[in-house]
Each structure stands twice: as C-alpha cells, then as structure tokens.
Design an enzyme around this catalytic site. Structure first.
Site, PDB file in Angstrom:
ATOM      1  N   GLN A 247      46.290  53.246  34.373  1.00 44.75           N
ATOM      2  CA  GLN A 247      46.152  54.521  33.666  1.00 44.75           C
ATOM      3  C   GLN A 247      45.005  54.489  32.660  1.00 44.75           C
ATOM      4  O   GLN A 247      44.407  55.534  32.366  1.00 44.75           O
ATOM      5  CB  GLN A 247      47.470  54.910  32.987  1.00 44.75           C
ATOM      6  CG  GLN A 247      48.047  53.915  32.024  1.00 44.75           C
ATOM      7  CD  GLN A 247      48.980  52.893  32.673  1.00 44.75           C
ATOM      8  OE1 GLN A 247      48.823  52.564  33.855  1.00 44.75           O
ATOM      9  NE2 GLN A 247      49.942  52.410  31.912  1.00 44.75           N
TER      10      GLN A 247
ATOM     11  N   ASN B  54      44.794  42.915  35.285  1.00 43.80           N
ATOM     12  CA  ASN B  54      45.631  42.446  36.387  1.00 43.80           C
ATOM     13  C   ASN B  54      45.268  43.172  37.681  1.00 43.80           C
ATOM     14  O   ASN B  54      44.279  43.913  37.757  1.00 43.80           O
ATOM     15  CB  ASN B  54      47.112  42.641  36.033  1.00 43.80           C
ATOM     16  CG  ASN B  54      47.447  44.087  35.724  1.00 43.80           C
ATOM     17  OD1 ASN B  54      46.727  45.011  36.122  1.00 43.80           O
ATOM     18  ND2 ASN B  54      48.541  44.310  35.019  1.00 43.80           N
TER      19      ASN B  54
ATOM     20  N   THR C 125      41.697  33.928  37.487  1.00 44.93           N
ATOM     21  CA  THR C 125      40.624  33.037  37.064  1.00 44.93           C
ATOM     22  C   THR C 125      40.568  31.784  37.918  1.00 44.93           C
ATOM     23  O   THR C 125      41.567  31.363  38.515  1.00 44.93           O
ATOM     24  CB  THR C 125      40.783  32.662  35.580  1.00 44.93           C
ATOM     25  OG1 THR C 125      39.600  31.986  35.141  1.00 44.93           O
ATOM     26  CG2 THR C 125      41.989  31.776  35.360  1.00 44.93           C
TER      27      THR C 125
ATOM     28  N   GLN D 129      42.369  26.223  32.669  1.00 43.58           N
ATOM     29  CA  GLN D 129      42.325  27.492  33.398  1.00 43.58           C
ATOM     30  C   GLN D 129      43.670  27.825  34.024  1.00 43.58           C
ATOM     31  O   GLN D 129      44.031  29.000  34.160  1.00 43.58           O
ATOM     32  CB  GLN D 129      41.237  27.443  34.469  1.00 43.58           C
ATOM     33  CG  GLN D 129      39.832  27.364  33.906  1.00 43.58           C
ATOM     34  CD  GLN D 129      39.534  28.490  32.922  1.00 43.58           C
ATOM     35  OE1 GLN D 129      39.547  29.665  33.267  1.00 43.58           O
ATOM     36  NE2 GLN D 129      39.259  28.123  31.664  1.00 43.58           N
TER      37      GLN D 129
ATOM     38  N   HIS E 296      46.135  30.280  32.238  1.00 47.97           N
ATOM     39  CA  HIS E 296      45.933  31.726  32.190  1.00 47.97           C
ATOM     40  C   HIS E 296      47.005  32.487  32.958  1.00 47.97           C
ATOM     41  O   HIS E 296      47.480  33.527  32.510  1.00 47.97           O
ATOM     42  CB  HIS E 296      44.573  32.091  32.794  1.00 47.97           C
ATOM     43  CG  HIS E 296      43.437  32.023  31.833  1.00 47.97           C
ATOM     44  ND1 HIS E 296      43.255  32.926  30.816  1.00 47.97           N
ATOM     45  CD2 HIS E 296      42.395  31.152  31.750  1.00 47.97           C
ATOM     46  CE1 HIS E 296      42.151  32.619  30.145  1.00 47.97           C
ATOM     47  NE2 HIS E 296      41.623  31.548  30.685  1.00 47.97           N
TER      48      HIS E 296
ATOM     49  N   GLU F  83      34.214  31.059  40.065  1.00 44.61           N
ATOM     50  CA  GLU F  83      33.965  31.786  38.821  1.00 44.61           C
ATOM     51  C   GLU F  83      33.358  30.836  37.786  1.00 44.61           C
ATOM     52  O   GLU F  83      32.327  31.128  37.182  1.00 44.61           O
ATOM     53  CB  GLU F  83      35.272  32.373  38.299  1.00 44.61           C
ATOM     54  CG  GLU F  83      35.147  33.101  36.981  1.00 44.61           C
ATOM     55  CD  GLU F  83      36.502  33.499  36.404  1.00 44.61           C
ATOM     56  OE1 GLU F  83      36.523  34.368  35.516  1.00 44.61           O
ATOM     57  OE2 GLU F  83      37.529  32.929  36.821  1.00 44.61           O
ATOM     58  N   HIS F  84      34.016  29.707  37.561  1.00 41.65           N
ATOM     59  CA  HIS F  84      33.524  28.659  36.661  1.00 41.65           C
ATOM     60  C   HIS F  84      33.344  27.380  37.479  1.00 41.65           C
ATOM     61  O   HIS F  84      34.278  26.949  38.143  1.00 41.65           O
ATOM     62  CB  HIS F  84      34.516  28.355  35.543  1.00 41.65           C
ATOM     63  CG  HIS F  84      35.025  29.548  34.815  1.00 41.65           C
ATOM     64  ND1 HIS F  84      36.222  30.171  35.135  1.00 41.65           N
ATOM     65  CD2 HIS F  84      34.513  30.232  33.756  1.00 41.65           C
ATOM     66  CE1 HIS F  84      36.423  31.186  34.311  1.00 41.65           C
ATOM     67  NE2 HIS F  84      35.407  31.259  33.467  1.00 41.65           N
TER      68      HIS F  84
ATOM     69  N   ASP G 182      34.191  30.147  27.436  1.00 39.44           N
ATOM     70  CA  ASP G 182      35.158  31.215  27.183  1.00 39.44           C
ATOM     71  C   ASP G 182      34.983  31.819  25.798  1.00 39.44           C
ATOM     72  O   ASP G 182      35.323  32.991  25.587  1.00 39.44           O
ATOM     73  CB  ASP G 182      36.588  30.678  27.317  1.00 39.44           C
ATOM     74  CG  ASP G 182      37.031  30.554  28.764  1.00 39.44           C
ATOM     75  OD1 ASP G 182      36.390  31.171  29.637  1.00 39.44           O
ATOM     76  OD2 ASP G 182      38.009  29.835  29.028  1.00 39.44           O
TER      77      ASP G 182
ATOM     78  N   HIS H 293       8.196  66.756  55.363  1.00 40.58           N
ATOM     79  CA  HIS H 293       7.706  65.741  54.419  1.00 40.58           C
ATOM     80  C   HIS H 293       6.181  65.717  54.426  1.00 40.58           C
ATOM     81  O   HIS H 293       5.541  65.678  53.372  1.00 40.58           O
ATOM     82  CB  HIS H 293       8.235  64.354  54.808  1.00 40.58           C
ATOM     83  CG  HIS H 293       9.644  64.089  54.389  1.00 40.58           C
ATOM     84  ND1 HIS H 293      10.699  64.848  54.811  1.00 40.58           N
ATOM     85  CD2 HIS H 293      10.167  63.125  53.581  1.00 40.58           C
ATOM     86  CE1 HIS H 293      11.823  64.377  54.290  1.00 40.58           C
ATOM     87  NE2 HIS H 293      11.527  63.334  53.528  1.00 40.58           N
TER      88      HIS H 293
END
Length: 443
Positions: free
Chosen positions: A197, A220, A243, A265, A268, A335-336, A369, A428
C-alpha cells in the site's frame, strides 16, 4: 548446519554457460509473480479510496488505528531529540561518508561536436519526486533511509517523501530511529504506511501524499510485487529479494572471519543466502566448526539464522581452484561478494558480476551496510548480472539536445532521406525535403 555442493572434478565442464551453472547454485525461493496477484487488489483499493484505504490496511496488517497517515513534524523533532547520542554520531558519520562517495558520482553535461554546425549535448536531469521506502518488520533500518536518500539528494531530487510501517509499540508512528534518520537528512515528509500500500500511495497519490515519479528502497515480497505491478507507471530501483552474501576464499582466509560474515547476513531473514565458494576443504571444515559456537553466541538464532544457513539458499561450494571459483561467483551474481584470497585486490578486479565487492579481510559486508560510503541497496537474486546498485545515476535521466545548422543538415540530408525510404517511411524523408524546397542537397 550448512550444506555442501561439490563442483570439483568434471562437475563444471558440463556447465560452461552462466545460466546452466546458475541452476546448480543455491538460491532462495522468492515468487514475486504469485505475490503480484495478492497485491493487485490492495494497490487498486488505494487508487480508488486513497487515505481511507491506507488507514484500513494499517489496522489490518499492522494492528494500529491511525487518525492520519502523515507523521507530524513534532514527532520527527521529538525522535531526533530522543536519539541515543552514540547512534546519532554513527548515523551522522554514515551520512557523511555516503555523501562523500555519492557526490563524486554527479554527472556534468557533455557536448559532442559531430560535424561543423552540428552537435549533440547530453544533459542530466533529476527525477522530480521520489518516494522512499524503509522497512519496519523484523528489524529497523535507518541505514536504508540514508542509502536511499543521500544519492537522491546528491542527484538534485527536489521533492522526497518516505514511508515506513506504523508500529503499535510507538503509537502508530514508524520506528523512532527511522524518524530520527529522516530528521538528520532533512526529510520532513514522512508517512506511517507499509507494504504494497505504500508503493501504491507513491504511484497513484492520495489526499495526503502527492504521486511520485519513482520509488526506491528495500522491502518484503509484497513490496517487491507492488514495484513490479507499477513498473512502467513509475520508476523503481529493483525488486529486492532476500539478502545474499557470497565469499570467495582460499586457504589464506581466516575461518572465524568467514563464519562471522556468513552469519551477519543470515541474521536478516530466514530466506537470506550465505554462500562460501572455496577450493580448500580444510577451510570449509574449519568454517563448519566455527558456525555452531558463533551462532549460539548471537541473537535471532531460531527464527532467522538457523533457517537461513540450513536452507536451500545457503551452501559451501567446493571448486578445484581460483579460476573455477571465479566462474561460480560470476554465475551466481551475488548482492554482496567478499574476496578473501591471496592477492584479493587482483582477484576482485577479475569479477564481472556482483552488486558490491569487498576486498580482503578488513572489508566485511557489515562495513558496506553502514559506513564504507558505498551504497547497500544492491541487486539480489542474480540480478547483478545485468543491474547495478543504487547510486546518483539511478535518479538522473539523460536527455540529448540536438542542435544542427542549415548547412549541417544539408550535408547529411540525402542520407536521412535514403534511410527513411529504405524503412518505407517517406514522411520522415519529406520532413527533411520540406526544409530545402523539396530538393534534397547532395554532396
């Protein structure tokens, strides 16, 4: 606690391509497509009922009854005044370092003189309004406020708003540390709205909140699904999934460091991925031994860390050598990515696919981070193979300005007409002919 995948011997020779190799590697299940159908009615409800829908969803999903969704200015000031001085100092240092790095990413206009009298200038214009999202479920992430706001501010975005879920423990306001971070950054437009939302609020606008051109920030699966739903209507940074950390290590790595970084990690989320790629069985065994006591000594063990480390998304991957290890981490596109090998700098330079690379034993992901100055909003789920992390560039649009004189157009007019006719688009060509009395100059 963590499984093993053995890719030694002939295992890699059958899978030379990135896609085929990726299929062998661990990854969390993250079905955004399925979630999309569940967020669709929420998004459309916000479209039609505005603030009333937001207030209803806050009661349904967050357990709080709001009078209004916008956070009063007094609440931001109060949160900053009540912030622990050490936390404030850490946030201010994080902001300072992030500004140092992101300010250097600014882009200046550039003009290319194509021919005498003909030029193309590329100018960079920031998006006008951005909606930032700061999650507030399992943890509180003021660092994510910094990582989203600073590049937008350095890009020159003039209008910025932030949404974070209302918290029953704080009277329906977002977490006070989130509010304090907003105050430090000068963000005075804040909304107590979470989930899909919140993305819908920014995409459509409501009575309280003007629509935004772009939405960024982690969240999420419902936030990711809402971003997908609105792709094309608004800009997004990425559909952030759980992650990930991958560590490419050899026998020079300290197993205590490697284990600690995998756990960092894993804490998380139960879907967080922790992957070690190594050619050293001795290191793999030592990391295995380190995990149990280190996990036992920390928090979030049963609800996050153990499920993450023991899940299908985490593994120790054994390879024959460094070359094979590089193939694996490039296919994985973490990602890392930490490089804990001999001559780690040279190895890191050879990596093609990663959201961010952390070089050597003194650059753990935790540094990135919070206080490295780099951005921690990074592509997940293998998207580092084609996408970048959040930066100043994410909030800029390149616009070409074409400036040709009569003579410069005349010099190339016959080529334009020829190509227009080759594509069966005679109008054109006519647009050029009309400028020269319908007789195209030739060279």
């Amino acid at each position: 606690m963590i499984s093993r995948i053995d890719l030694r011997g002939d295992a890699l020779t059958e899978f030379p391509s990135g896609a085929a190799l990726r299929a062998l590697l661990p990854r969390a299940d993250f079905d955004v497509a399925a979630a999309l159908e569940k967020v669709r009615p929420i998004c459309e409800d916000v479209h039609h009922r505005g603030d009333a829908a937001l207030i209803e969803y806050a009661e349904k999903f967050d357990g709080v009854r709001l009078e209004q969704v916008r956070v009063p200015a007094a609440a931001l000031a109060e949160a900053l005044a009540g912030l622990d001085p050490e936390v404030r100092a850490a946030l201010e240092e994080s902001i300072r370092r992030a500004r140092t790095v992101h300010r250097a990413q600014r882009r200046a206009p550039h003009t290319t003189q194509v021919v005498p009298g003909g030029s193309v200038t590329e100018k960079w214009v920031p998006v006008e309004r951005v909606g930032l999202y700061a999650p507030g479920g399992r943890s509180v992430y003021p660092s994510s406020v910094i990582m989203n706001a600073v590049p937008a501010q350095e890009a020159g975005v003039e209008s910025m708003a932030l949404a974070s879920p209302p918290q029953a423990d704080f009277g329906g306001l977002p977490h006070p540390t989130i509010l304090a971070a907003c105050a430090l950054l000068g963000i005075d437009e804040v909304y107590a709205v979470g989930g899909a939302q919140a993305v819908a609020m920014f995409a459509y606008g409501t009575e309280s909140c003007a629509a935004a051109n772009m939405v960024t920030g982690p969240g999420n699966i419902w936030v990711a699904a809402a971003k997908r739903y609105f792709t094309g209507r608004i800009g997004i940074d990425t559909e952030a999934g759980p992650t990930e950390i991958a560590v490419l290590a050899d026998d020079t790595a300290d197993p205590a460091h490697v284990a600690a970084d995998l756990i960092s990690q894993a804490e998380h989320d139960p879907l967080a991925a922790a992957v070690l790629v190594t050619d050293s069985v001795a290191l793999a065994d030592a990391v295995d031994k380190e995990l149990a006591p280190q996990v036992a000594a920390t928090k979030h063990v049963e609800d996050r860390i153990v499920p993450a480390l023991s899940g299908r998304q985490s593994a120790i991957v054994l390879v024959d050598g460094l070359e094979e290890g590089l193939r694996v981490v490039d296919a994985y596109g973490a990602e890392h990515l930490e490089i804990q090998t001999a001559d780690a700098t040279a190895v890191a330079d050879r990596v093609k696919n990663a959201g961010a690379i952390f070089v050597g034993p003194w650059a753990p992901v935790s540094l990135g981070d919070y206080c490295a100055g780099s951005n921690h909003v990074l592509p997940t789920g293998g998207c580092a193979c084609h996408s970048s992390g959040l930066s100043v560039q994410s909030f800029l649009r390149g616009i070409h300005i074409v400036d040709y004189s009569r003579e410069a157009l005349a010099d190339v007019a016959h080529h334009v007409v020829t190509l227009a006719e080759a594509e069966d688009l005679p109008a054109h060509g006519a647009a050029v002919k009309a400028r020269f009395g319908w007789k195209v100059p030739t060279t």
